[in-house]
Structures are given as structure tokens and as C-alpha cells.
Design a protein around this motif. Sequence first.
Motif, PDB file in Angstrom:
ATOM      1  N   ALA A   1       0.782  -0.419   0.396  1.00 52.97           N
ATOM      2  CA  ALA A   1       0.325  -0.089   0.202  1.00 52.97           C
ATOM      3  C   ALA A   1       0.834   0.991   0.199  1.00 52.97           C
ATOM      4  O   ALA A   1       2.021   1.167   0.596  1.00 52.97           O
ATOM      5  N   GLN A   2       0.249   2.772  -0.564  1.00 50.50           N
ATOM      6  CA  GLN A   2       0.794   3.607  -0.097  1.00 50.50           C
ATOM      7  C   GLN A   2       0.937   4.713   0.343  1.00 50.50           C
ATOM      8  O   GLN A   2      -0.762   4.504   1.083  1.00 50.50           O
ATOM      9  N   LYS A   3       2.016   5.268   0.785  1.00 50.72           N
ATOM     10  CA  LYS A   3       1.036   5.675   2.803  1.00 50.72           C
ATOM     11  C   LYS A   3       2.643   6.640   3.333  1.00 50.72           C
ATOM     12  O   LYS A   3       3.345   6.908   2.262  1.00 50.72           O
ATOM     13  N   VAL A   4       2.041   7.997   2.839  1.00 52.35           N
ATOM     14  CA  VAL A   4       3.070   9.543   3.510  1.00 52.35           C
ATOM     15  C   VAL A   4       2.851   9.611   4.806  1.00 52.35           C
ATOM     16  O   VAL A   4       1.681   9.665   5.166  1.00 52.35           O
ATOM     17  N   ARG A  28       5.497   0.750  -3.230  1.00 51.45           N
ATOM     18  CA  ARG A  28       6.028  -0.682  -3.999  1.00 51.45           C
ATOM     19  C   ARG A  28       6.587  -0.173  -5.495  1.00 51.45           C
ATOM     20  O   ARG A  28       7.070  -1.258  -6.211  1.00 51.45           O
ATOM     21  N   ASP A  29       6.346   0.924  -5.919  1.00 51.43           N
ATOM     22  CA  ASP A  29       6.446   0.824  -7.125  1.00 51.43           C
ATOM     23  C   ASP A  29       8.042   1.688  -7.520  1.00 51.43           C
ATOM     24  O   ASP A  29       8.743   2.390  -6.609  1.00 51.43           O
ATOM     25  N   TYR A  90       2.879  21.928   6.286  1.00 48.89           N
ATOM     26  CA  TYR A  90       3.230  21.484   5.043  1.00 48.89           C
ATOM     27  C   TYR A  90       2.590  20.469   4.979  1.00 48.89           C
ATOM     28  O   TYR A  90       3.175  19.108   5.995  1.00 48.89           O
ATOM     29  N   PHE A  91       3.073  19.484   4.020  1.00 50.93           N
ATOM     30  CA  PHE A  91       2.399  18.830   2.983  1.00 50.93           C
ATOM     31  C   PHE A  91       3.457  17.931   2.580  1.00 50.93           C
ATOM     32  O   PHE A  91       4.314  18.271   1.645  1.00 50.93           O
ATOM     33  N   CYS A  92       3.918  16.717   2.177  1.00 51.25           N
ATOM     34  CA  CYS A  92       4.820  15.802   1.775  1.00 51.25           C
ATOM     35  C   CYS A  92       4.175  15.102   1.277  1.00 51.25           C
ATOM     36  O   CYS A  92       2.822  14.705   1.361  1.00 51.25           O
ATOM     37  N   ALA A  93       3.952  14.689  -0.350  1.00 49.46           N
ATOM     38  CA  ALA A  93       2.980  14.068  -0.540  1.00 49.46           C
ATOM     39  C   ALA A  93       3.687  12.717  -1.883  1.00 49.46           C
ATOM     40  O   ALA A  93       5.263  12.910  -2.296  1.00 49.46           O
ATOM     41  N   LEU A  94       3.129  12.158  -1.814  1.00 52.55           N
ATOM     42  CA  LEU A  94       3.878  10.735  -2.853  1.00 52.55           C
ATOM     43  C   LEU A  94       2.535  10.627  -4.337  1.00 52.55           C
ATOM     44  O   LEU A  94       2.009  10.948  -4.400  1.00 52.55           O
ATOM     45  N   TYR A  95       3.342  10.680  -5.436  1.00 51.14           N
ATOM     46  CA  TYR A  95       2.653  10.641  -6.389  1.00 51.14           C
ATOM     47  C   TYR A  95       3.023   8.943  -7.757  1.00 51.14           C
ATOM     48  O   TYR A  95       4.271   8.878  -8.043  1.00 51.14           O
ATOM     49  N   MET A  96       2.485   7.927  -7.503  1.00 48.91           N
ATOM     50  CA  MET A  96       3.280   7.577  -8.426  1.00 48.91           C
ATOM     51  C   MET A  96       3.620   7.828 -10.089  1.00 48.91           C
ATOM     52  O   MET A  96       2.380   7.879 -10.124  1.00 48.91           O
ATOM     53  N   ASN A  97       3.651   6.454 -10.474  1.00 50.90           N
ATOM     54  CA  ASN A  97       4.253   6.672 -12.400  1.00 50.90           C
ATOM     55  C   ASN A  97       2.289   6.484 -12.687  1.00 50.90           C
ATOM     56  O   ASN A  97       1.721   5.838 -12.360  1.00 50.90           O
ATOM     57  N   GLY A 100       0.418   3.210 -13.545  1.00 44.03           N
ATOM     58  CA  GLY A 100      -0.406   2.777 -12.655  1.00 44.03           C
ATOM     59  C   GLY A 100      -1.217   3.303 -10.926  1.00 44.03           C
ATOM     60  O   GLY A 100      -1.340   2.719 -10.328  1.00 44.03           O
ATOM     61  N   SER A 101      -1.395   4.923 -10.985  1.00 38.73           N
ATOM     62  CA  SER A 101      -1.789   5.359 -10.039  1.00 38.73           C
ATOM     63  C   SER A 101      -3.283   5.489  -9.789  1.00 38.73           C
ATOM     64  O   SER A 101      -3.140   5.933  -8.813  1.00 38.73           O
ATOM     65  N   GLN A 102      -3.138   5.673 -11.435  1.00 37.31           N
ATOM     66  CA  GLN A 102      -4.736   5.900 -10.988  1.00 37.31           C
ATOM     67  C   GLN A 102      -4.907   7.953 -10.595  1.00 37.31           C
ATOM     68  O   GLN A 102      -5.858   8.399 -10.400  1.00 37.31           O
ATOM     69  N   GLY A 103      -3.681   8.001 -11.228  1.00 37.84           N
ATOM     70  CA  GLY A 103      -3.242   9.298 -11.092  1.00 37.84           C
ATOM     71  C   GLY A 103      -4.253  10.396  -9.491  1.00 37.84           C
ATOM     72  O   GLY A 103      -4.277  10.699  -9.381  1.00 37.84           O
ATOM     73  N   ASN A 104      -3.792   9.761  -8.443  1.00 35.45           N
ATOM     74  CA  ASN A 104      -3.569  10.071  -6.985  1.00 35.45           C
ATOM     75  C   ASN A 104      -2.364  10.852  -6.694  1.00 35.45           C
ATOM     76  O   ASN A 104      -1.395   9.911  -6.786  1.00 35.45           O
TER      77      ASN A 104
END
Lengths: 117, 113
Positions: A1-4, A28-29, A90-97, A100-104
Motif C-alpha cells: 500500500a502507498q502511504k505518507v 512498491r512502485d 507543510y504537506f509531503c505527498a507521493l505520486y506514483m507513475n 499505475g496509480s490512477q492519478g492519485n
Amino acid sequence: AQKVTQAQTEISVVEKEDVTLDCVYETRDTTYYLFWYKQPPSGELVFLIRRNSFDEQNEISGRYSWNFQKSTSSFNFTITASQVVDSAVYFCALYMNYGGSQGNLIFGKGTKLSVKP
Amino acid sequence: DGGITQSPKYLFRKEGQNVTLSCEQNLNHDAMYWYRQDPGQGLRLIYYSQIVNDFQKGDIAEGYSVSREKKESFPLTVTSAQKNPTAFYLCASQNLKGQAGLYFGPGTRLTVT
């Protein structure tokens, strides 16, 4: 799972102090992007930096610097000689390729920084 | 100036009413997004759209609807089915070709009583 995870909910410093905001991510990406945004009291999110997963070079922009370490899945943000105007969430954020990520864009819960004069 | 506009900045509604939040961008960005922010929380994705006339549900789409009839516009309707609609709503857009960051509008604070 993706998480920040931004473990620091609130930080308070006195002007001119240096402060580091922590960000730890999980994915995991192998291809992904990391971001930092600033949200001042007005509410608008201001884009600060984007870093892709293949570029571990640290970056400095004025008083801001970012330390990206894949080995520890961290993307920490340091403000040198803090100023009252740096007070914000301040926000940190993760964006997958994208394919594969449905643009989230997955956000951490944010760290509220208060810089006192 | 290029950017994203959201209107109004503050919106008040009575429970049971549908309400539509506006989002317009003149950045020629392909993708547009709606996020919801609650106090002490990060942003959560409601809906997003990559191209005109197409959109996808995000993590918390229930009680919301969107349309994308024009590239520049991505309005969000908060329906009466949304159990806790009071929140800060942020619209964002992105140039998919450049894979740049998402650029956010100023947000709309919705209060439902």
C-alpha cells in the motif's frame, strides 16, 4: 500500500532557528514522485518541490533544502534561518507513475510549523 | 495570469440542499482533481479527470458528482447524500505531459448547517 507519514503534527520554533520537517513514504512502485506543498493560513496549497524516484540528489533553494534518501524512504525538508512568514502547514505527498496509480497524489497529514518572532 | 480559480471562497448551505463548487483553469492542463480537507487531516481525493467527458472516482466519491464538459472546467456537486459535507474543498490541475506537480486553486470552504 502507498502511504505518507509525517510524524510531527506541530512544531514551534523561534525565528532564525533551523527546522527539519520529516517525511517517510511507502510504495512498491519503482517510479514515483515526491512533493512538498506549503499551505499558509489563506488555505491555498503552494507547490514547493517535486523529486522523482531516480534522482536522489539533494536540492537547495534559498533557505529551503530537501534530503531525499531512498534507503530510508525519506524526503525531509529543512528550513534554514526560519522566518515568521514560514508559518504554515507543510504537506509531503507521493505520486506514483501515472499508468499505475490512477492519478492519485497521496498526502501526509501535514506538519504545522509556527515560527515565533 | 494563468491559474486556477475556485468560487466562491466561502459557501453556506442548509442540510438537504445540493451545492455546486466551481473550478476553472486557464493553464491548458489535461487533468483536474477535487480534494477534500478536514481539520488536522491531509487531503483526500474525491474525483479526478484526465480528459474531457471522462472522470474517475477517488477515495471518497460517495455523495459527490462531477462533470467535465470543457477542458477548463471541472465543477463538483456536493449532494444531500454526503453525510458530512462541511469541509475545505480544493481543486487542482496538472499537465500530464510534463508530469509536473499538481497546482491548486485557493479552495472553497463549505459549511452546511
